[in-house]
Design a protein around this motif. Structure first.
Motif, mmCIF file in Angstrom:
data_model
loop_
_atom_site.group_PDB
_atom_site.id
_atom_site.type_symbol
_atom_site.label_atom_id
_atom_site.label_comp_id
_atom_site.label_asym_id
_atom_site.label_seq_id
_atom_site.Cartn_x
_atom_site.Cartn_y
_atom_site.Cartn_z
ATOM 1 N N GLY A 1 -3.152 -5.198 4.246
ATOM 2 C CA GLY A 1 -2.544 -4.345 2.935
ATOM 3 C C GLY A 1 -1.009 -3.739 4.268
ATOM 4 O O GLY A 1 -0.130 -3.559 2.561
ATOM 5 N N LEU B 1 -1.937 4.691 5.982
ATOM 6 C CA LEU B 1 -1.379 4.834 5.125
ATOM 7 C C LEU B 1 -0.412 6.699 5.430
ATOM 8 O O LEU B 1 0.416 6.676 5.760
ATOM 9 N N MET C 1 2.018 1.885 7.375
ATOM 10 C CA MET C 1 1.320 0.509 7.844
ATOM 11 C C MET C 1 1.932 -0.069 8.091
ATOM 12 O O MET C 1 1.275 -1.311 7.672
ATOM 13 N N MET C 2 3.474 -0.262 9.017
ATOM 14 C CA MET C 2 4.119 -1.451 9.871
ATOM 15 C C MET C 2 3.297 -1.730 10.644
ATOM 16 O O MET C 2 4.200 -2.935 11.628
ATOM 17 N N LEU D 1 -4.634 11.870 1.084
ATOM 18 C CA LEU D 1 -4.228 10.261 0.769
ATOM 19 C C LEU D 1 -3.266 9.901 -0.370
ATOM 20 O O LEU D 1 -1.997 9.845 -0.219
ATOM 21 N N VAL D 2 -3.366 11.147 -1.247
ATOM 22 C CA VAL D 2 -2.774 11.310 -2.105
ATOM 23 C C VAL D 2 -1.099 12.197 -1.791
ATOM 24 O O VAL D 2 0.113 11.798 -2.336
ATOM 25 N N VAL E 1 0.726 9.370 0.688
ATOM 26 C CA VAL E 1 1.678 8.702 -0.516
ATOM 27 C C VAL E 1 2.454 9.231 -1.062
ATOM 28 O O VAL E 1 3.827 8.110 -1.208
ATOM 29 N N THR E 2 2.388 10.087 -1.573
ATOM 30 C CA THR E 2 3.747 10.645 -2.777
ATOM 31 C C THR E 2 5.020 10.970 -1.805
ATOM 32 O O THR E 2 6.339 10.754 -2.038
ATOM 33 N N PRO F 1 5.384 8.329 2.289
ATOM 34 C CA PRO F 1 5.530 7.703 2.447
ATOM 35 C C PRO F 1 5.187 6.611 3.825
ATOM 36 O O PRO F 1 4.037 4.951 3.626
ATOM 37 N N ASN F 2 5.907 6.722 4.523
ATOM 38 C CA ASN F 2 5.845 5.538 5.810
ATOM 39 C C ASN F 2 4.840 6.328 6.724
ATOM 40 O O ASN F 2 4.397 6.096 7.942
#
Lengths: 291, 315
Positions: B50, B250, B254-255, B291-292, B295-296, B299-300
């Motif tokens: 992912g 998330l 994720m990096m 999560l929502v 992610v909105t 994002p990082n």
């Protein structure tokens, strides 16, 4: 195993009736995923939400669930428009729809499911209608009204969506956005506005399909998940973004499921849609009527 | 730090931690820590595909369950010990990932995502109908009576094993991230077409990272039947694994390999607390809402904040 004609005929009738209902559940995905390229995996969540709204009103006031769902469909329309706004500004505009957008919709699906569990519990809920227990008989073949009524309204809805898309200015704009958003922008139309309204329409169809669902079978929050595979299977099987394809795919799936549960037992039926989806993706990703 | 040194450090820390925490008097600690570690492995595994490659896998629960049910199968067939289950479960899950990847990774990314979701439902129905591994009734896997290394109970061993496996998952993830392979995956994530044009063998790399990711998810599941001595399909295929393994990377970021670790430890611990103090349905709602929101709005993830803070300090 001996196959009796009556059993076979009943399986075909049930499959076709079920297929019509599947078309109503999937037509929204054909719009959002097939035409707008918005991978709305939360679609089944809105179907279940529609079922519960129909259930509450039916339970309190005894109104017909399908009439209720048509009455509240403007609310679903607004909800869809709002959701697309959030999606557009948070993901699509930044070019992050593929990963984060998917996770976003997955989260929305999960939230609707858990919120429904917290409010209503995990019991199966059903509605009472005048036609719920009636079955027409033609010889040995039965036409259960709890399947026939949703089937008929589904057909009207799906064909209505198709006519709307091909015969109105706005509908053609949706088809155009599916083909080439940049060209639409050059013609002086704002593709975001078009996509917003089309996405809202797709959520409105989900709400109505939810009422069909609870007429056909008892509903529990977690069953939404099983329909994710179903709606995407129908959409991909028929060919992305083609409403006639969706209708054809829905009938194929309905028949396949009906035969499976008649001859192998109902516990295998949900595997059919997912199996068909995997097979389509592996061998013919463009679908039956795909371009 | 090169990979070998990192591996040595990670395993040393894991074993030392396992040894020291054996002194914790509270039995509940082990079962809670086991669950958090399970999520560390799942989140780290999910992030290989992912986060590094940019392909969403909704089927974490399926691969987790493949690992768990492989253990059950070998236990029923040969009374095989845990170690056999771990190796076999990891391999079988890796093969399943290879198959899924081979069939769907040539298409657009979203088809892989949908197919992974489909796979978990098909497998669930398959397991429900397969009586040899318990079917819908579930299966019992008895914990061996004598526990090695002089540990008092089997849960202590399972916990220690899970700790070492979590270290293994982190070592694998970090090794991939820092290698040429990892750069190839990052190229796919950022622009697949450009990567393909620059000579990155995109399909091979995607299939490879899917296989590794799914194998590690299977590994996380192999100890699960021993955890409660009982396993049934709806707990093994619980949607909470799929949601958590997406939410944790998330939220953490994720990096890099640190993101899923941070996300899993934070979110996993919070969930354990909420589960005890409030209820399990609420803790799932919290995961969904977080999560929502993340992610909105962020994002990082948490590591993204750390990066911003670091850059500000350097100035």
């Amino acid at each position: 195993m001996e196959i009796s004609t009556a059993l076979l005929l009943n399986a075909i009738i049930a499959g076709l009736l079920l297929g019509g209902f599947y078309a109503a559940m999937s037509v929204g995905i054909s719009i959002s995923f097939g035409m707008l390229d918005v991978v709305n995996i939360a679609h089944p969540g809105f179907i279940i939400l529609g079922s519960y709204i129909a259930y509450i009103v039916n339970d309190r006031f005894g109104f017909d669930p399908i009439v209720v769902s048509l009455t509240v469909s403007p609310l679903f329309f607004l909800l869809g428009a709002a959701l697309y706004r959030v999606y557009y500004y948070s993901f699509e505009r930044r070019g992050q729809e593929s990963l984060r957008g998917l996770a976003f919709f997955f989260g929305i699906l999960f939230i609707t499911e858990v919120a429904l569990v917290l409010t209503f519990g995990v019991d199966y809920r059903m509605v009472s209608t005048r036609y719920g227990d009636v079955t027409w008989r033609a010889g040995e073949v039965g036409f259960p009204m709890r399947l026939v009524v949703p089937f008929l309204v589904s057909m009207v809805m799906v064909i209505g969506v198709q006519l709307f898309l091909t015969h109105t200015f706005f509908g053609r704009a949706v088809l155009a956005v599916a083909q080439d958003p940049l060209a639409l922008r050059l013609m002086g139309v704002n593709p975001v506005r078009v996509k917003e309204l089309a996405f809202a329409l797709s959520i409105a169809t989900a709400g109505v399909a939810g009422a069909f669902l609870i007429v056909i079978q008892p509903v529990q929050p977690a069953i939404g998940r099983e329909f994710i595979g179903l709606v995407f299977a129908v959409c991909v099987l028929g060919g992305m973004g083609s409403i006639w394809g969706t209708l054809l795919g829905a009938f194929v799936l309905g028949l396949a499921e009906s035969f499976t549960s008649t001859y192998f037992g109902p516990s295998w039926a949900p595997a059919v849609s997912f199996g068909l989806l995997l097979a389509t993706l592996a061998f013919r990703p463009s679908g039956l009527l795909g371009r | 730090m090169n990979n070998k040194i990192f591996a040595v450090v990670a395993f040393t820390v894991a074993i030392a931690l396992a040894a020291v925490t054996q002194l914790v008097p509270n039995e509940y600690f082990f079962s809670a820590a086991y669950t958090v570690l399970l999520f560390v492995i799942l989140a780290t595994a999910w992030n290989i595909l992912g986060g590094y490659t940019g392909y969403v896998n909704f089927g974490s629960a399926a691969f987790f369950a493949i690992g768990a049910y492989t253990t059950v199968f070998f236990y029923n067939a040969f009374k095989a010990p845990l170690a056999v289950g771990i190796v076999a479960g990891t391999l079988v899950a890796g093969l399943a990932g290879l198959g899924l990847g081979y069939l769907t990774l040539r298409l657009r990314g979203v088809f892989f995502a949908i197919a992974s979701l489909a796979l978990s439902v098909v497998l669930y129905i398959f397991i429900v109908n397969w009586d040899y591994v318990g079917g819908a009734r579930g299966a019992y896997v008895l914990q061996p009576r004598d526990v090695p290394f002089g540990l008092p109970r089997y849960i202590h061993l399972i916990y220690a094993v899970q700790l070492v496996m979590a270290a293994f998952a982190l070592v694998v993830a970090r090794a991939i991230e820092k290698s040429t392979l990892g750069r190839g995956l990052a190229a796919i994530r950022d622009d697949e077409l450009a990567a393909e044009c620059s000579g990155v063998p995109t399909l091979k790399l995607k299939i490879f990272s899917t296989m590794v990711s799914c194998a590690l998810m299977g590994m996380a599941g192999t100890t699960f039947p021993y955890y409660l001595s009982y396993i049934e399909p709806s707990s093994a295929f619980s949607l909470s694994y799929a949601v958590n393994s997406i939410a944790m990377p998330l939220i953490g970021g994720m990096m890099s390999w640190m993101g899923p670790l941070i996300g899993a430890v934070l979110l996993g611990s919070v969930q354990q607390l909420v589960q005890v103090t409030v209820s399990s349905a609420w803790n799932l709602l919290i995961v969904g809402v977080l999560l929502v929101l993340f992610v909105t709005l962020a994002p990082n993830g948490i590591m993204g904040w750390v990066d911003v803070w670091r850059r500000r300090r350097e100035r």
